[in-house]
Motif scaffolding. Structure first.
Motif, PDB file in Angstrom:
ATOM      1  N   LEU A  83       1.006  -1.248   0.264  1.00 56.83           N
ATOM      2  CA  LEU A  83      -0.142   0.277   0.336  1.00 56.83           C
ATOM      3  C   LEU A  83       0.915   1.184   0.078  1.00 56.83           C
ATOM      4  N   ALA A  84       0.657   2.435  -0.800  1.00 60.28           N
ATOM      5  CA  ALA A  84       1.389   3.432  -0.688  1.00 60.28           C
ATOM      6  C   ALA A  84       3.033   3.386  -1.093  1.00 60.28           C
ATOM      7  N   PRO A  85       3.514   2.803  -1.856  1.00 61.54           N
ATOM      8  CA  PRO A  85       4.407   2.006  -2.587  1.00 61.54           C
ATOM      9  C   PRO A  85       6.018   2.859  -1.829  1.00 61.54           C
ATOM     10  N   MET A  86       5.186   4.164  -2.651  1.00 60.34           N
ATOM     11  CA  MET A  86       6.851   5.410  -2.729  1.00 60.34           C
ATOM     12  C   MET A  86       6.727   5.788  -1.163  1.00 60.34           C
ATOM     13  N   ALA A  87       5.774   6.171  -0.491  1.00 60.44           N
ATOM     14  CA  ALA A  87       5.654   6.932   1.229  1.00 60.44           C
ATOM     15  C   ALA A  87       5.959   5.204   1.692  1.00 60.44           C
ATOM     16  N   THR A  88       5.654   4.539   1.661  1.00 62.21           N
ATOM     17  CA  THR A  88       6.533   3.282   2.380  1.00 62.21           C
ATOM     18  C   THR A  88       7.745   3.398   2.329  1.00 62.21           C
ATOM     19  N   ARG A  89       8.086   3.067   1.123  1.00 65.02           N
ATOM     20  CA  ARG A  89       9.976   2.989   0.889  1.00 65.02           C
ATOM     21  C   ARG A  89      10.531   4.107   1.655  1.00 65.02           C
ATOM     22  N   HIS A  90       9.530   5.886   1.286  1.00 62.89           N
ATOM     23  CA  HIS A  90      10.421   6.652   1.587  1.00 62.89           C
ATOM     24  C   HIS A  90      10.423   6.979   3.023  1.00 62.89           C
ATOM     25  N   TYR A  91       9.538   6.451   3.694  1.00 61.38           N
ATOM     26  CA  TYR A  91       9.560   6.576   5.318  1.00 61.38           C
ATOM     27  C   TYR A  91      10.765   7.147   6.375  1.00 61.38           C
ATOM     28  N   LEU A  92      11.083   5.345   6.427  1.00 60.96           N
ATOM     29  CA  LEU A  92      12.014   5.252   7.215  1.00 60.96           C
ATOM     30  C   LEU A  92      13.476   6.330   6.576  1.00 60.96           C
ATOM     31  N   HIS A  93      13.802   5.958   4.963  1.00 60.97           N
ATOM     32  CA  HIS A  93      15.335   6.546   4.516  1.00 60.97           C
ATOM     33  C   HIS A  93      15.341   7.690   5.351  1.00 60.97           C
ATOM     34  N   THR A  94      13.500   8.624   4.821  1.00 66.00           N
ATOM     35  CA  THR A  94      13.827   9.886   4.753  1.00 66.00           C
ATOM     36  C   THR A  94      14.150  10.669   6.693  1.00 66.00           C
ATOM     37  N   LEU A  95      13.194  10.055   7.027  1.00 61.39           N
ATOM     38  CA  LEU A  95      13.339  10.552   8.392  1.00 61.39           C
ATOM     39  C   LEU A  95      15.136   9.458   8.749  1.00 61.39           C
ATOM     40  N   ASP A  96      15.399   8.905   8.568  1.00 60.57           N
ATOM     41  CA  ASP A  96      16.928   8.821   9.001  1.00 60.57           C
ATOM     42  C   ASP A  96      17.611   9.885   8.534  1.00 60.57           C
ATOM     43  N   VAL A  97      17.449  10.116   7.429  1.00 58.06           N
ATOM     44  CA  VAL A  97      17.921  11.896   7.129  1.00 58.06           C
ATOM     45  C   VAL A  97      18.374  12.698   7.537  1.00 58.06           C
ATOM     46  N   GLN A  98      16.880  12.941   7.807  1.00 62.02           N
ATOM     47  CA  GLN A  98      16.398  13.971   8.702  1.00 62.02           C
ATOM     48  C   GLN A  98      17.234  14.448  10.146  1.00 62.02           C
ATOM     49  N   ALA A  99      17.328  12.694  10.882  1.00 55.60           N
ATOM     50  CA  ALA A  99      17.445  12.769  11.694  1.00 55.60           C
ATOM     51  C   ALA A  99      18.674  12.642  11.751  1.00 55.60           C
ATOM     52  N   CYS A 100      19.936  12.857  11.074  1.00 60.83           N
ATOM     53  CA  CYS A 100      21.514  11.987  11.072  1.00 60.83           C
ATOM     54  C   CYS A 100      22.088  13.828  10.784  1.00 60.83           C
ATOM     55  N   ARG A 101      21.308  14.258  10.364  1.00 60.22           N
ATOM     56  CA  ARG A 101      21.227  15.725   9.508  1.00 60.22           C
ATOM     57  C   ARG A 101      20.813  16.784  10.992  1.00 60.22           C
ATOM     58  N   TYR A 102      20.273  16.211  11.257  1.00 65.68           N
ATOM     59  CA  TYR A 102      19.327  16.924  13.112  1.00 65.68           C
ATOM     60  C   TYR A 102      20.734  16.812  14.307  1.00 65.68           C
ATOM     61  N   LEU A 103      21.229  15.977  14.150  1.00 66.55           N
ATOM     62  CA  LEU A 103      22.193  15.321  15.262  1.00 66.55           C
ATOM     63  C   LEU A 103      23.803  16.102  14.783  1.00 66.55           C
ATOM     64  N   LYS A 104      24.073  15.876  13.693  1.00 70.46           N
ATOM     65  CA  LYS A 104      25.455  16.353  13.050  1.00 70.46           C
ATOM     66  C   LYS A 104      25.791  17.974  13.815  1.00 70.46           C
TER      67      LYS A 104
END
Length: 207
Positions: A83-104
């Protein structure tokens, strides 16, 4: 359509329900792979190994649940099996990228230090989400006398959250402030994900 109404609609449609289970399985599998990817080459603690193993088990368990609906459904994680394959695949990846940027930005970490910190904060945010999502799903499964059951996942996710809090407390005295910031990122991505799934389910329901 609120979240409860969405899940009721999903549970009532076997084909959609199978894809929902497969979507959750895909998310759990992605989470397990990300936890493993965050491992230090030599400094790997027992909890991190346990989390990766249990998230993989959740992915497997959810796949097995699909067999109770349709043994031929959702053999892989192809777009047409989610279900919603693009949003599903981007969910955790995008969160990971955003969190890494924030932590840095906020901790001034080196490239080698960021993965473990991201594991702590991203996993915390996802476990908070899991503690909200799976019990609601189980209540609806029970109310509809479904053969599907996620009680074992609920128990393990509760344990994961407690373990993440313990690790975060050792990581930083003001971990809650930063965890709330990462959780806010997760919440927006979750809303986008659920919105995409709801749109897809409504289209199928109206067809």
């Amino acid at each position: 359509m609120n979240f409860n109404e969405l899940l009721i609609t999903v549970v009532r449609q076997d084909h959609t329900h199978a894809k929902w289970l497969n979507t959750l399985s895909c998310m759990e599998n992605t989470g397990a792979r990300k936890i493993s990817a965050c491992e230090h080459p030599s400094e790997v603690n027992l909890i991190q190994l346990k989390h990766a193993a249990e998230e993989h088990r959740h992915a497997y368990y959810l796949k097995r649940q699909i067999l109770k609906i349709d043994a031929a459904a959702c053999k892989g994680y192809h777009h047409n099996e989610l279900l919603a394959p693009m949003a599903t695949r981007h969910y955790l990846h995008t969160l990971d990228v955003q969190a890494c940027r924030y932590l840095k930005q906020h901790f001034g970490m080196t490239k080698g230090e960021i993965p473990y910190a991201a594991y702590l904060f991203v996993t915390y945010a996802i476990e908070v989400r899991a503690d909200r999502l799976y019990p609601v799903y189980q209540d609806i499964l029970t109310a509809h006398a479904s053969k599907i059951n996620v009680k074992s996942i609920i128990l393990e996710e509760e344990g994961h959250l407690e373990e993440m809090i313990g690790q975060l407390e050792r990581f930083s005295a003001d971990w809650r402030f930063h965890a709330e910031a990462v959780s806010a990122m997760e919440n927006q991505l979750y809303e986008d994900w659920i919105g995409a799934i709801t749109g897809e389910v409504i289209k199928r329901d109206d067809a």
